[in-house]
Scaffold this motif. Sequence first.
Motif, PDB file in Angstrom:
ATOM      1  N   ILE A 119       2.513   5.704   4.633  1.00  0.00           N
ATOM      2  CA  ILE A 119       3.652   5.184   3.633  1.00  0.00           C
ATOM      3  C   ILE A 119       4.929   5.736   4.089  1.00  0.00           C
ATOM      4  CG2 ILE A 119       4.580   5.249   1.244  1.00  0.00           C
ATOM      5  CD1 ILE A 119       1.697   5.651   0.314  1.00  0.00           C
ATOM      6  N   ILE A 120       5.107   7.307   4.583  1.00  0.00           N
ATOM      7  CA  ILE A 120       6.294   7.702   5.000  1.00  0.00           C
ATOM      8  C   ILE A 120       6.659   7.205   6.283  1.00  0.00           C
ATOM      9  CG2 ILE A 120       7.063   9.973   5.736  1.00  0.00           C
ATOM     10  CD1 ILE A 120       5.126  11.367   4.089  1.00  0.00           C
ATOM     11  N   ALA A 121       5.502   7.098   7.293  1.00  0.00           N
ATOM     12  CA  ALA A 121       6.159   6.443   8.488  1.00  0.00           C
ATOM     13  C   ALA A 121       6.616   4.977   8.101  1.00  0.00           C
ATOM     14  CB  ALA A 121       4.820   6.538   9.290  1.00  0.00           C
ATOM     15  N   ALA A 122       5.996   4.273   7.305  1.00  0.00           N
ATOM     16  CA  ALA A 122       6.414   2.962   7.191  1.00  0.00           C
ATOM     17  C   ALA A 122       8.085   2.824   6.833  1.00  0.00           C
ATOM     18  CB  ALA A 122       5.659   1.979   6.006  1.00  0.00           C
ATOM     19  N   LYS A 123       8.753   3.818   6.350  1.00  0.00           N
ATOM     20  CA  LYS A 123       9.977   3.818   5.984  1.00  0.00           C
ATOM     21  C   LYS A 123      11.025   4.138   6.974  1.00  0.00           C
ATOM     22  CE  LYS A 123      11.377   3.682   2.404  1.00  0.00           C
ATOM     23  NZ  LYS A 123      11.690   2.605   1.483  1.00  0.00           N
ATOM     24  N   ASN A 124      10.272   4.582   8.238  1.00  0.00           N
ATOM     25  CA  ASN A 124      10.992   4.863   9.698  1.00  0.00           C
ATOM     26  C   ASN A 124      10.940   3.549  10.447  1.00  0.00           C
ATOM     27  OD1 ASN A 124      11.573   5.648  12.194  1.00  0.00           O
ATOM     28  ND2 ASN A 124      10.719   7.761  11.641  1.00  0.00           N
ATOM     29  N   PRO A 125      12.320   3.310  11.093  1.00  0.00           N
ATOM     30  CA  PRO A 125      12.278   2.147  11.580  1.00  0.00           C
ATOM     31  C   PRO A 125      11.603   2.169  13.106  1.00  0.00           C
ATOM     32  CG  PRO A 125      14.215   3.341  11.807  1.00  0.00           C
ATOM     33  CD  PRO A 125      13.509   4.131  10.688  1.00  0.00           C
ATOM     34  N   ASP A 126      11.260   3.324  13.477  1.00  0.00           N
ATOM     35  CA  ASP A 126      10.403   3.190  14.628  1.00  0.00           C
ATOM     36  C   ASP A 126       8.917   3.031  14.463  1.00  0.00           C
ATOM     37  OD1 ASP A 126       9.281   4.094  17.168  1.00  0.00           O
ATOM     38  OD2 ASP A 126       9.565   6.100  17.149  1.00  0.00           O
ATOM     39  N   PRO A 127       8.436   1.939  15.110  1.00  0.00           N
ATOM     40  CA  PRO A 127       6.952   1.502  15.081  1.00  0.00           C
ATOM     41  C   PRO A 127       5.957   2.293  15.354  1.00  0.00           C
ATOM     42  CG  PRO A 127       8.276   0.127  16.879  1.00  0.00           C
ATOM     43  CD  PRO A 127       9.118   1.056  16.164  1.00  0.00           C
ATOM     44  N   GLU A 128       6.385   3.139  16.619  1.00  0.00           N
ATOM     45  CA  GLU A 128       5.585   3.921  17.175  1.00  0.00           C
ATOM     46  C   GLU A 128       4.823   5.090  16.192  1.00  0.00           C
ATOM     47  OE1 GLU A 128       4.354   3.715  20.357  1.00  0.00           O
ATOM     48  OE2 GLU A 128       5.671   2.090  20.264  1.00  0.00           O
ATOM     49  N   GLU A 129       5.627   5.621  15.290  1.00  0.00           N
ATOM     50  CA  GLU A 129       5.163   6.782  14.189  1.00  0.00           C
ATOM     51  C   GLU A 129       4.089   6.027  13.364  1.00  0.00           C
ATOM     52  OE1 GLU A 129       6.883   9.627  10.555  1.00  0.00           O
ATOM     53  OE2 GLU A 129       8.293   8.576  12.334  1.00  0.00           O
ATOM     54  N   ILE A 130       4.461   4.867  12.910  1.00  0.00           N
ATOM     55  CA  ILE A 130       3.172   4.130  12.048  1.00  0.00           C
ATOM     56  C   ILE A 130       2.035   3.769  12.738  1.00  0.00           C
ATOM     57  CG2 ILE A 130       3.988   1.729  12.136  1.00  0.00           C
ATOM     58  CD1 ILE A 130       3.659   1.695   9.044  1.00  0.00           C
ATOM     59  N   LYS A 131       2.277   3.396  14.114  1.00  0.00           N
ATOM     60  CA  LYS A 131       0.828   3.248  14.905  1.00  0.00           C
ATOM     61  C   LYS A 131       0.165   4.515  15.007  1.00  0.00           C
ATOM     62  CE  LYS A 131       3.294  -0.219  18.191  1.00  0.00           C
ATOM     63  NZ  LYS A 131       3.627  -0.072  19.507  1.00  0.00           N
ATOM     64  N   TYR A 132       0.572   5.552  15.321  1.00  0.00           N
ATOM     65  CA  TYR A 132       0.128   6.742  15.141  1.00  0.00           C
ATOM     66  C   TYR A 132      -0.563   7.188  14.056  1.00  0.00           C
ATOM     67  CZ  TYR A 132      -0.480  11.879  15.854  1.00  0.00           C
ATOM     68  OH  TYR A 132      -1.421  12.966  16.169  1.00  0.00           O
ATOM     69  N   GLU A 133       0.276   6.852  12.780  1.00  0.00           N
ATOM     70  CA  GLU A 133      -0.507   7.254  11.533  1.00  0.00           C
ATOM     71  C   GLU A 133      -1.540   6.452  11.012  1.00  0.00           C
ATOM     72  OE1 GLU A 133       0.056  10.076  10.360  1.00  0.00           O
ATOM     73  OE2 GLU A 133       1.985  10.465  11.389  1.00  0.00           O
ATOM     74  N   ILE A 134      -1.439   5.191  11.256  1.00  0.00           N
ATOM     75  CA  ILE A 134      -2.668   4.154  11.064  1.00  0.00           C
ATOM     76  C   ILE A 134      -3.812   4.593  11.829  1.00  0.00           C
ATOM     77  CG2 ILE A 134      -3.189   2.027  11.198  1.00  0.00           C
ATOM     78  CD1 ILE A 134      -0.607   0.905  10.549  1.00  0.00           C
ATOM     79  N   SER A 135      -3.730   4.976  13.107  1.00  0.00           N
ATOM     80  CA  SER A 135      -4.573   5.442  14.053  1.00  0.00           C
ATOM     81  C   SER A 135      -5.396   6.420  13.443  1.00  0.00           C
ATOM     82  CB  SER A 135      -4.407   5.682  15.380  1.00  0.00           C
ATOM     83  OG  SER A 135      -3.649   4.428  16.069  1.00  0.00           O
ATOM     84  N   ASP A 136      -4.617   7.672  13.359  1.00  0.00           N
ATOM     85  CA  ASP A 136      -4.972   8.825  12.532  1.00  0.00           C
ATOM     86  C   ASP A 136      -5.690   8.475  11.240  1.00  0.00           C
ATOM     87  OD1 ASP A 136      -4.996  11.332  13.308  1.00  0.00           O
ATOM     88  OD2 ASP A 136      -3.238  11.960  12.298  1.00  0.00           O
ATOM     89  N   PHE A 137      -5.254   7.439  10.283  1.00  0.00           N
ATOM     90  CA  PHE A 137      -5.980   7.335   9.134  1.00  0.00           C
ATOM     91  C   PHE A 137      -7.337   6.747   9.348  1.00  0.00           C
ATOM     92  CE2 PHE A 137      -6.569   3.967   5.995  1.00  0.00           C
ATOM     93  CZ  PHE A 137      -6.922   4.798   4.699  1.00  0.00           C
ATOM     94  N   LEU A 138      -7.295   5.624  10.152  1.00  0.00           N
ATOM     95  CA  LEU A 138      -8.536   5.150  10.553  1.00  0.00           C
ATOM     96  C   LEU A 138      -9.549   5.816  11.209  1.00  0.00           C
ATOM     97  CD1 LEU A 138      -7.102   1.725  12.286  1.00  0.00           C
ATOM     98  CD2 LEU A 138      -8.287   1.712  10.042  1.00  0.00           C
ATOM     99  N   TYR A 139      -9.186   6.829  11.941  1.00  0.00           N
ATOM    100  CA  TYR A 139     -10.254   7.931  12.207  1.00  0.00           C
ATOM    101  C   TYR A 139     -10.905   8.487  11.171  1.00  0.00           C
ATOM    102  CZ  TYR A 139     -11.841  12.389  13.486  1.00  0.00           C
ATOM    103  OH  TYR A 139     -12.358  13.488  13.416  1.00  0.00           O
ATOM    104  N   HIS A 140     -10.029   9.068  10.187  1.00  0.00           N
ATOM    105  CA  HIS A 140     -10.693   9.839   9.201  1.00  0.00           C
ATOM    106  C   HIS A 140     -11.522   8.926   8.457  1.00  0.00           C
ATOM    107  CE1 HIS A 140      -7.493  12.801  10.582  1.00  0.00           C
ATOM    108  NE2 HIS A 140      -8.394  13.394   9.909  1.00  0.00           N
ATOM    109  N   VAL A 141     -10.946   7.378   8.173  1.00  0.00           N
ATOM    110  CA  VAL A 141     -11.784   6.786   7.320  1.00  0.00           C
ATOM    111  C   VAL A 141     -13.138   6.509   8.140  1.00  0.00           C
ATOM    112  CG1 VAL A 141     -12.014   4.215   6.634  1.00  0.00           C
ATOM    113  CG2 VAL A 141     -10.047   5.481   6.104  1.00  0.00           C
ATOM    114  N   MET A 142     -13.233   6.376   9.545  1.00  0.00           N
ATOM    115  CA  MET A 142     -14.477   6.229  10.031  1.00  0.00           C
ATOM    116  C   MET A 142     -15.537   7.494   9.916  1.00  0.00           C
ATOM    117  SD  MET A 142     -13.804   4.133  13.619  1.00  0.00           S
ATOM    118  CE  MET A 142     -12.428   4.615  14.088  1.00  0.00           C
ATOM    119  N   VAL A 143     -14.797   8.713   9.890  1.00  0.00           N
ATOM    120  CA  VAL A 143     -15.464   9.963   9.522  1.00  0.00           C
ATOM    121  C   VAL A 143     -16.268   9.765   8.003  1.00  0.00           C
ATOM    122  CG1 VAL A 143     -15.552  12.436   9.226  1.00  0.00           C
ATOM    123  CG2 VAL A 143     -14.185  11.533  11.021  1.00  0.00           C
ATOM    124  N   LEU A 144     -15.542   9.209   7.077  1.00  0.00           N
ATOM    125  CA  LEU A 144     -15.977   8.926   5.874  1.00  0.00           C
ATOM    126  C   LEU A 144     -16.999   7.889   5.867  1.00  0.00           C
ATOM    127  CD1 LEU A 144     -15.626   9.207   2.817  1.00  0.00           C
ATOM    128  CD2 LEU A 144     -13.941   7.591   2.864  1.00  0.00           C
TER     129      LEU A 144
END
Length: 428
Positions: A385-410
């Motif tokens: 959510i925080i990254a989505a407010k940033n105009p740089d798309p690289e940040e949100i790519k990183y955060e979504i990847s991080d989220f998906l990894y933790h979801v896969m652990v779950l």
Amino acid sequence: MTEKKVLIPGIGLRNGKAYDLADGKPMEEMTAESVFRRCGDNGGDLLFLADLSEDDADHDRTIGMIKEIAREVDTPIIAGGRVKRLEDVKKYLYAGAEAVFLNMDSEDNVDLIKEASSHFGSDKIYAYLPDPSCAGRAEEFLQLGASRLVLGEKWESSDAVRLMEKNLPVFLSFSRADAGRLSDVFPHPCVCGAVFPADSSQSLMSIKQQLKKDGIPVETLESSMEWSQFCLNSDGLLPVIVQDYKTGQVLMLAYMNEEAFHLTLERGVMTYFSRSRQTLWMKGETSGHYQYVKSLSIDCDNDTLLAKVHQIGAACHTGNYSCFYQTLASKEYRETNPLKVFEEVFGVIQDRKIHPKEGSYTNYLFDKGIDKILKKCGEEATEIIIAAKNPDPEEIKYEISDFLYHVMVLMVEKGITWEEITRELANR
């Protein structure tokens, strides 16, 4: 358009075993999953699963089995038999059932129809009438929210006919021997389909072909092109590339003549023409390694067929799953197919859980337990959510990847696979 009639093979489940609905005896030779997979491959449109458990522990075991069956079998499942409260309906649906039947010889279940249909939708709720004593209330069950009536095996033909005269949507029950009578009752507009004891050796496609000849609408394989429209090779044959319908792996190359093509459509099982023996052959006829058709496509030049199949056993005569197992040359490349990437990362996480590695962050999460995993999922969702407010798309790519990894652990922690997730998304 006339609604197609459906064939619904059924089994019972008790104490972790499949039971024959015809005689109530265990089906010792096959597991419930293998019976249902074979029935689905052979032309079953829906699968009927009766929960015969007699206590809560066995009921929970049955729910687990339904989950496994739904994970492995493509054909939609209708489940029920031990419904006492709304939570039981939810358990069946969350395990993977397409719909749940409520037994109408219980007044509590009659009261439950409205609540269940309002929670999950009327298309998810069927009313099971074990015998004609429930017939007088059939219209009431539909008004309360059931979308279909399922008549049990104790119904006599005369009783069923009287109910059909009311034009209420019904699934009729048949014995295996009564399959020949389907052409007599299927033309009635209120009959949606037939439930009968599963027989894994029975080809429902052959029954469907007869129904089709009788002018009854059923689901069969229909080609949008005639054989005469294909561009054949110098031998008058059509090359066929065969592919695993789930993984996309290329399995083999074979050839069809016109008869093989039409037999494949009729049977739903890949049938070819052998150039060396100059004869037809159904794949798996001697080995048992059948190829059940999921789809047939033609290329842009109309000269090559692509068959997506469910492969039983190995496709290659050498025993290898695919005939293309010998690598001649290769170059390293980065896999970008989303599902394959997810599966590979998921596989690494699974392996970490089974074979812990010192210093592994993944093992750190597993060691800390579910609360830590959930905390990290929540934190990473916030970071998106925080990254989505940033105009740089690289940040949100990183955060979504991080989220998906933790979801896969779950997912690994809770025993959920990507196949289950993609199935659920497809159902929506």
